[in-house]
Motif scaffolding. Structure first.
Motif, mmCIF file in Angstrom:
data_model
loop_
_atom_site.group_PDB
_atom_site.id
_atom_site.type_symbol
_atom_site.label_atom_id
_atom_site.label_comp_id
_atom_site.label_asym_id
_atom_site.label_seq_id
_atom_site.Cartn_x
_atom_site.Cartn_y
_atom_site.Cartn_z
ATOM 1 N N ILE A 58 0.660 -1.245 -0.038
ATOM 2 C CA ILE A 58 0.029 0.188 -0.286
ATOM 3 C C ILE A 58 0.871 1.320 -0.104
ATOM 4 C CG2 ILE A 58 -1.646 1.288 1.195
ATOM 5 C CD1 ILE A 58 -2.922 -1.318 2.364
ATOM 6 N N THR A 59 1.971 1.375 0.899
ATOM 7 C CA THR A 59 2.777 2.438 0.856
ATOM 8 C C THR A 59 3.748 2.785 -0.368
ATOM 9 O OG1 THR A 59 3.209 2.269 3.279
ATOM 10 C CG2 THR A 59 4.513 3.271 2.218
ATOM 11 N N GLU A 60 3.972 1.831 -0.914
ATOM 12 C CA GLU A 60 4.752 1.998 -2.259
ATOM 13 C C GLU A 60 3.973 2.065 -3.463
ATOM 14 O OE1 GLU A 60 7.198 -1.577 -2.803
ATOM 15 O OE2 GLU A 60 8.658 -1.019 -1.020
ATOM 16 N N ALA A 61 2.677 1.851 -3.355
ATOM 17 C CA ALA A 61 1.592 1.961 -4.480
ATOM 18 C C ALA A 61 1.195 3.415 -4.481
ATOM 19 C CB ALA A 61 0.386 1.032 -4.301
ATOM 20 N N LEU A 62 1.150 4.050 -3.367
ATOM 21 C CA LEU A 62 0.872 5.520 -2.999
ATOM 22 C C LEU A 62 2.048 6.194 -3.471
ATOM 23 C CD1 LEU A 62 -1.193 5.265 0.259
ATOM 24 C CD2 LEU A 62 -2.272 5.883 -1.968
ATOM 25 N N ALA A 63 3.366 5.803 -3.050
ATOM 26 C CA ALA A 63 4.394 6.718 -3.121
ATOM 27 C C ALA A 63 5.030 6.806 -4.508
ATOM 28 C CB ALA A 63 5.623 6.191 -2.015
ATOM 29 N N SER A 64 4.668 5.780 -5.337
ATOM 30 C CA SER A 64 5.009 5.692 -6.689
ATOM 31 C C SER A 64 4.168 6.444 -7.475
ATOM 32 C CB SER A 64 5.233 4.203 -7.074
ATOM 33 O OG SER A 64 3.588 3.764 -7.400
ATOM 34 N N SER A 65 3.104 6.946 -7.033
ATOM 35 C CA SER A 65 2.090 7.674 -7.899
ATOM 36 C C SER A 65 1.983 9.135 -7.363
ATOM 37 C CB SER A 65 0.836 6.999 -8.117
ATOM 38 O OG SER A 65 1.084 5.638 -8.568
ATOM 39 N N PHE A 66 1.993 9.446 -6.361
ATOM 40 C CA PHE A 66 1.519 10.765 -5.677
ATOM 41 C C PHE A 66 2.491 11.236 -4.623
ATOM 42 C CE2 PHE A 66 -2.251 8.043 -6.228
ATOM 43 C CZ PHE A 66 -3.181 8.980 -7.201
ATOM 44 N N PRO A 67 2.713 12.336 -4.488
ATOM 45 C CA PRO A 67 3.759 12.848 -3.339
ATOM 46 C C PRO A 67 3.108 12.486 -1.994
ATOM 47 C CG PRO A 67 3.277 14.735 -4.807
ATOM 48 C CD PRO A 67 2.109 13.464 -5.126
ATOM 49 N N SER A 68 3.862 11.737 -1.351
ATOM 50 C CA SER A 68 3.373 10.810 -0.180
ATOM 51 C C SER A 68 4.427 11.342 1.262
ATOM 52 C CB SER A 68 3.391 9.230 -0.389
ATOM 53 O OG SER A 68 2.507 9.039 -1.574
ATOM 54 N N VAL A 69 3.531 11.507 2.275
ATOM 55 C CA VAL A 69 4.092 12.016 3.474
ATOM 56 C C VAL A 69 3.754 11.018 4.589
ATOM 57 C CG1 VAL A 69 4.830 13.756 4.962
ATOM 58 C CG2 VAL A 69 4.529 14.350 2.572
ATOM 59 N N VAL A 70 4.606 10.458 5.429
ATOM 60 C CA VAL A 70 4.374 9.787 6.459
ATOM 61 C C VAL A 70 4.277 10.618 7.714
ATOM 62 C CG1 VAL A 70 5.048 7.848 7.958
ATOM 63 C CG2 VAL A 70 5.460 7.829 5.669
ATOM 64 N N VAL A 71 2.913 10.632 8.460
ATOM 65 C CA VAL A 71 2.749 11.453 9.616
ATOM 66 C C VAL A 71 2.634 10.316 10.809
ATOM 67 C CG1 VAL A 71 1.164 13.098 10.631
ATOM 68 C CG2 VAL A 71 1.488 13.152 8.158
ATOM 69 N N TYR A 72 3.816 10.653 11.754
ATOM 70 C CA TYR A 72 3.488 9.721 13.007
ATOM 71 C C TYR A 72 3.037 10.469 14.078
ATOM 72 C CZ TYR A 72 5.269 6.783 16.759
ATOM 73 O OH TYR A 72 5.489 5.932 17.716
ATOM 74 N N VAL A 73 1.542 10.154 14.553
ATOM 75 C CA VAL A 73 1.125 10.800 15.473
ATOM 76 C C VAL A 73 1.201 10.380 16.772
ATOM 77 C CG1 VAL A 73 -1.517 11.597 16.349
ATOM 78 C CG2 VAL A 73 -1.177 11.381 13.868
ATOM 79 N N MET A 74 1.608 10.999 17.665
ATOM 80 C CA MET A 74 2.046 10.662 18.932
ATOM 81 C C MET A 74 1.335 11.432 20.101
ATOM 82 S SD MET A 74 6.138 11.515 20.359
ATOM 83 C CE MET A 74 6.442 11.621 21.999
ATOM 84 N N ASP A 75 1.042 10.500 21.048
ATOM 85 C CA ASP A 75 0.347 11.100 22.420
ATOM 86 C C ASP A 75 1.290 11.659 23.204
ATOM 87 O OD1 ASP A 75 -1.585 11.559 24.498
ATOM 88 O OD2 ASP A 75 -2.356 9.714 24.172
#
Length: 292
Positions: A58-75
């Motif tokens: 899923i991650t590579e499919a998105l990143a290969s087609s669209f500008p993708s950014v990972v957002v790590y949400v922390m409590d």
């Protein structure tokens, strides 16, 4: 129903979802002119999404087609303990190096407690060590050692404090998000294009090799087929006629055949002795000799 357990159920659902992810990609393509951002909320368990094959697909499919950014949400409210904070940072570091995409740490719930203490721990090693000295757990020594390892990780990490309840910090978040998109276009997209090109070349090479093998196999079949039926056209013969030609090979070809072929030939030769079969073969030969 299937007794998979919590993580087993999530992984199974994720695997099924990954098989239909092309539909998600088509949906994003249709909406990309109307929507500026697409948020995909992944399962929170790091072992479920980050380290699973489906999560990688899923991650590579998105990143290969669209500008993708990972957002790590922390409590933030649950990270005031230095050991817990270090565990969160180790998770973030592992996700960053696994996905190899622009990365933003969002410290949520700043309406409960401000995230300034976390920023101070990341920027000042001595302050974090002082906080660790107050901990007496067995993990404090490990945390102290790991804090040295993450010093380089902190230097290039984008960190934003937000409150999902009050909406504070979202302006800063979108500023960091724009910078991450620029980083993707500058550093990550060329790498993905290179990987895509190499994959296409490998697939094309594999197709050529398969075609070459196919032509070789077809050539050998044609050669063998031409020796069996004689001058008649092999393609014009029905499968039953091809089967009936077995046992008519010359002596040299019979020696080259396998043991199983010898058994088949013996069965055919025995069946030739039956009168009904001989009459049938004579009728077939006479029909072939007649002009069309």
């Amino acid at each position: 129903r299937y007794g998979l357990g919590p993580n087993g159920g999530i992984v199974t659902s994720l695997n099924l979802f990954a098989t239909r992810f092309d539909q998600v990609m088509k949906f994003i393509e249709k909406r990309q002119n109307a929507s500026k951002y697409v948020i995909i909320d992944t399962p929170g368990q790091i072992e479920v999404f980050t380290w699973s094959a489906s999560g990688t697909i899923i991650t590579e499919a998105l990143a290969s087609s669209f500008p993708s950014v990972v957002v790590y949400v922390m409590d933030t409210s649950r990270s005031t303990n230095p050991v817990t904070f270090m565990s969160n940072m180790l998770y973030a570091c592992s996700i960053l190096y696994k996905t190899k995409l622009p990365f933003i740490v969002v410290m949520n719930k700043t309406d409960i407690i401000d995230h300034s203490f976390a920023l101070e721990w990341m920027q000042d090693f001595e302050t974090f060590q002082d906080a660790l000295n107050q901990e007496t757990s067995y993990a404090s020594n490990l945390t102290r050692s790991m804090s040295l390892v993450l010093d380089e990780f902190y230097s290039s990490l984008k960190v934003v404090g937000v409150s999902a309840v009050l909406g504070t910090g979202l302006d800063e978040f979108f500023i960091q998000l724009s910078k991450a998109v620029d980083e993707y276009e500058r550093e990550y997209r060329p790498e993905y294009e290179r990987l895509r090109k190499s994959l296409e070349e490998a697939q094309e090479k594999q197709k050529r090799e398969q075609l070459e093998h196919l032509w070789k196999d077809m050539g050998s079949v044609c050669v063998q087929g031409s020796t069996v039926p004689g001058p008649d056209d092999v393609s014009a013969m029905s499968p039953s006629e091809l089967i009936l030609t077995r046992g008519t090979l010359n002596e040299d070809e019979e020696e080259r055949d396998s043991d199983t072929d010898d058994i088949d030939h013996e069965v055919t030769e025995e069946s030739h002795e039956e009168p009904a079969f001989r009459n049938f073969m004579q009728m077939k030969c006479q029909r072939k000799k007649q002009p069309e």
